[in-house]
Design a protein around this motif. Structure first.
Motif, PDB file in Angstrom:
ATOM      1  N   VAL A  41     -20.304  -0.530  -3.428  1.00 43.73           N
ATOM      2  CA  VAL A  41     -20.527  -0.555  -1.978  1.00 43.73           C
ATOM      3  C   VAL A  41     -20.570   0.866  -1.422  1.00 43.73           C
ATOM      4  O   VAL A  41     -21.472   1.222  -0.653  1.00 43.73           O
ATOM      5  N   VAL A  42     -19.626   1.710  -1.827  1.00 40.35           N
ATOM      6  CA  VAL A  42     -19.575   3.099  -1.340  1.00 40.35           C
ATOM      7  C   VAL A  42     -20.825   3.862  -1.776  1.00 40.35           C
ATOM      8  O   VAL A  42     -21.411   4.617  -0.990  1.00 40.35           O
ATOM      9  N   THR A  43     -21.256   3.653  -3.009  1.00 39.70           N
ATOM     10  CA  THR A  43     -22.469   4.308  -3.509  1.00 39.70           C
ATOM     11  C   THR A  43     -23.686   3.878  -2.704  1.00 39.70           C
ATOM     12  O   THR A  43     -24.517   4.702  -2.322  1.00 39.70           O
ATOM     13  N   ARG A  44     -23.781   2.588  -2.413  1.00 37.90           N
ATOM     14  CA  ARG A  44     -24.914   2.064  -1.631  1.00 37.90           C
ATOM     15  C   ARG A  44     -24.927   2.650  -0.217  1.00 37.90           C
ATOM     16  O   ARG A  44     -25.981   3.012   0.309  1.00 37.90           O
ATOM     17  N   LEU A  45     -23.754   2.741   0.402  1.00 40.24           N
ATOM     18  CA  LEU A  45     -23.675   3.319   1.745  1.00 40.24           C
ATOM     19  C   LEU A  45     -24.088   4.785   1.741  1.00 40.24           C
ATOM     20  O   LEU A  45     -24.780   5.257   2.652  1.00 40.24           O
ATOM     21  N   ALA A  46     -23.686   5.516   0.710  1.00 43.12           N
ATOM     22  CA  ALA A  46     -24.015   6.940   0.611  1.00 43.12           C
ATOM     23  C   ALA A  46     -25.500   7.153   0.318  1.00 43.12           C
ATOM     24  O   ALA A  46     -26.170   7.931   1.004  1.00 43.12           O
ATOM     25  N   GLU A  47     -25.999   6.475  -0.704  1.00 44.14           N
ATOM     26  CA  GLU A  47     -27.379   6.691  -1.127  1.00 44.14           C
ATOM     27  C   GLU A  47     -28.396   6.019  -0.210  1.00 44.14           C
ATOM     28  O   GLU A  47     -29.469   6.561   0.035  1.00 44.14           O
ATOM     29  N   GLY A  48     -28.066   4.840   0.292  1.00 39.94           N
ATOM     30  CA  GLY A  48     -29.021   4.101   1.108  1.00 39.94           C
ATOM     31  C   GLY A  48     -29.022   4.490   2.573  1.00 39.94           C
ATOM     32  O   GLY A  48     -30.052   4.400   3.247  1.00 39.94           O
ATOM     33  N   TYR A  49     -27.866   4.926   3.081  1.00 34.73           N
ATOM     34  CA  TYR A  49     -27.739   5.179   4.511  1.00 34.73           C
ATOM     35  C   TYR A  49     -27.191   6.568   4.848  1.00 34.73           C
ATOM     36  O   TYR A  49     -27.067   6.912   6.019  1.00 34.73           O
ATOM     37  N   GLY A  50     -26.806   7.338   3.843  1.00 37.07           N
ATOM     38  CA  GLY A  50     -26.260   8.670   4.090  1.00 37.07           C
ATOM     39  C   GLY A  50     -24.883   8.636   4.739  1.00 37.07           C
ATOM     40  O   GLY A  50     -24.469   9.597   5.372  1.00 37.07           O
ATOM     41  N   GLU A  51     -24.163   7.520   4.576  1.00 41.97           N
ATOM     42  CA  GLU A  51     -22.856   7.366   5.224  1.00 41.97           C
ATOM     43  C   GLU A  51     -21.727   7.850   4.326  1.00 41.97           C
ATOM     44  O   GLU A  51     -21.732   7.613   3.119  1.00 41.97           O
ATOM     45  N   THR A  52     -20.750   8.515   4.941  1.00 43.77           N
ATOM     46  CA  THR A  52     -19.545   8.948   4.255  1.00 43.77           C
ATOM     47  C   THR A  52     -18.340   8.405   5.020  1.00 43.77           C
ATOM     48  O   THR A  52     -18.435   8.073   6.203  1.00 43.77           O
ATOM     49  N   ARG A  53     -17.201   8.357   4.357  1.00 47.74           N
ATOM     50  CA  ARG A  53     -15.998   7.829   4.998  1.00 47.74           C
ATOM     51  C   ARG A  53     -15.556   8.761   6.123  1.00 47.74           C
ATOM     52  O   ARG A  53     -15.384   9.952   5.932  1.00 47.74           O
ATOM     53  N   GLN A  54     -15.350   8.179   7.297  1.00 48.44           N
ATOM     54  CA  GLN A  54     -14.920   8.927   8.474  1.00 48.44           C
ATOM     55  C   GLN A  54     -13.451   8.697   8.789  1.00 48.44           C
ATOM     56  O   GLN A  54     -12.781   9.570   9.316  1.00 48.44           O
ATOM     57  N   SER A  55     -12.954   7.496   8.513  1.00 47.47           N
ATOM     58  CA  SER A  55     -11.542   7.193   8.760  1.00 47.47           C
ATOM     59  C   SER A  55     -11.146   5.985   7.934  1.00 47.47           C
ATOM     60  O   SER A  55     -11.991   5.254   7.420  1.00 47.47           O
ATOM     61  N   MET A  56      -9.838   5.790   7.806  1.00 42.29           N
ATOM     62  CA  MET A  56      -9.322   4.661   7.039  1.00 42.29           C
ATOM     63  C   MET A  56      -7.923   4.309   7.509  1.00 42.29           C
ATOM     64  O   MET A  56      -7.262   5.099   8.175  1.00 42.29           O
ATOM     65  N   GLY A  57      -7.482   3.106   7.184  1.00 41.44           N
ATOM     66  CA  GLY A  57      -6.138   2.649   7.512  1.00 41.44           C
ATOM     67  C   GLY A  57      -5.809   1.404   6.714  1.00 41.44           C
ATOM     68  O   GLY A  57      -6.665   0.839   6.036  1.00 41.44           O
ATOM     69  N   ILE A  58      -4.561   0.995   6.794  1.00 42.33           N
ATOM     70  CA  ILE A  58      -4.121  -0.209   6.092  1.00 42.33           C
ATOM     71  C   ILE A  58      -4.039  -1.341   7.105  1.00 42.33           C
ATOM     72  O   ILE A  58      -3.370  -1.219   8.134  1.00 42.33           O
ATOM     73  N   GLY A  59      -4.728  -2.428   6.812  1.00 42.00           N
ATOM     74  CA  GLY A  59      -4.736  -3.603   7.672  1.00 42.00           C
ATOM     75  C   GLY A  59      -3.796  -4.673   7.148  1.00 42.00           C
ATOM     76  O   GLY A  59      -2.930  -4.413   6.298  1.00 42.00           O
ATOM     77  N   ALA A  60      -3.991  -5.875   7.643  1.00 42.07           N
ATOM     78  CA  ALA A  60      -3.170  -7.018   7.242  1.00 42.07           C
ATOM     79  C   ALA A  60      -3.299  -7.263   5.741  1.00 42.07           C
ATOM     80  O   ALA A  60      -4.337  -6.993   5.133  1.00 42.07           O
ATOM     81  N   ASN A  61      -2.245  -7.764   5.151  1.00 43.21           N
ATOM     82  CA  ASN A  61      -2.203  -8.099   3.721  1.00 43.21           C
ATOM     83  C   ASN A  61      -2.535  -6.908   2.822  1.00 43.21           C
ATOM     84  O   ASN A  61      -3.107  -7.067   1.756  1.00 43.21           O
ATOM     85  N   ASN A  62      -2.210  -5.699   3.284  1.00 38.24           N
ATOM     86  CA  ASN A  62      -2.432  -4.460   2.526  1.00 38.24           C
ATOM     87  C   ASN A  62      -3.903  -4.186   2.227  1.00 38.24           C
ATOM     88  O   ASN A  62      -4.224  -3.493   1.264  1.00 38.24           O
TER      89      ASN A  62
END
Length: 110
Positions: A41-62
């Motif tokens: 999924v991360v590879t597809r976002l990077a190669e297909g859309y030029g997207e990189t991770r901007q932020s992250m956090g822990i949600g419900a159920n870890n």
């Protein structure tokens, strides 16, 4: 990134995770459409859309909630990764902007 921006990002991530978990009743049903191994999924976002991770956090159920975006195109994607490694797309769109808004002034004397 200052504290206010981090709080705003975490609030958005938490809301996205809550929405995802509230609307998803069976992860297996999601796998054929919107889910896959995180690395793919991360590879597809990077190669297909030029997207990189901007932020992250822990949600419900870890679950790990991440926002990916492209500075060049403005496209964005929110993903949720379950502890087992399955990553699902929660939302996507256009016109991503990084904001640093100040919290409103609390004028109560309490």
């Amino acid at each position: 990134m200052n504290r206010t921006v981090k709080i705003l990002h975490l609030a958005a991530l938490t809301a996205a995770a809550a929405l995802f978990l509230a609307t998803t009743t069976d992860v297996a049903a999601q796998t054929s459409r919107n889910c896959g191994p995180r690395e793919a999924v991360v590879t597809r976002l990077a190669e297909g859309y030029g997207e990189t991770r901007q932020s992250m956090g822990i949600g419900a159920n870890n679950a790990i909630v991440e926002v990916f975006a492209s500075d060049q195109t403005g496209s964005w994607t929110i993903t949720v990764t379950a502890p087992g490694g399955l990553t699902c797309l929660v939302a996507s769109g256009q016109a991503f902007e990084e904001l640093a808004e100040a919290l409103p002034v609390n004028e109560s004397d309490a």
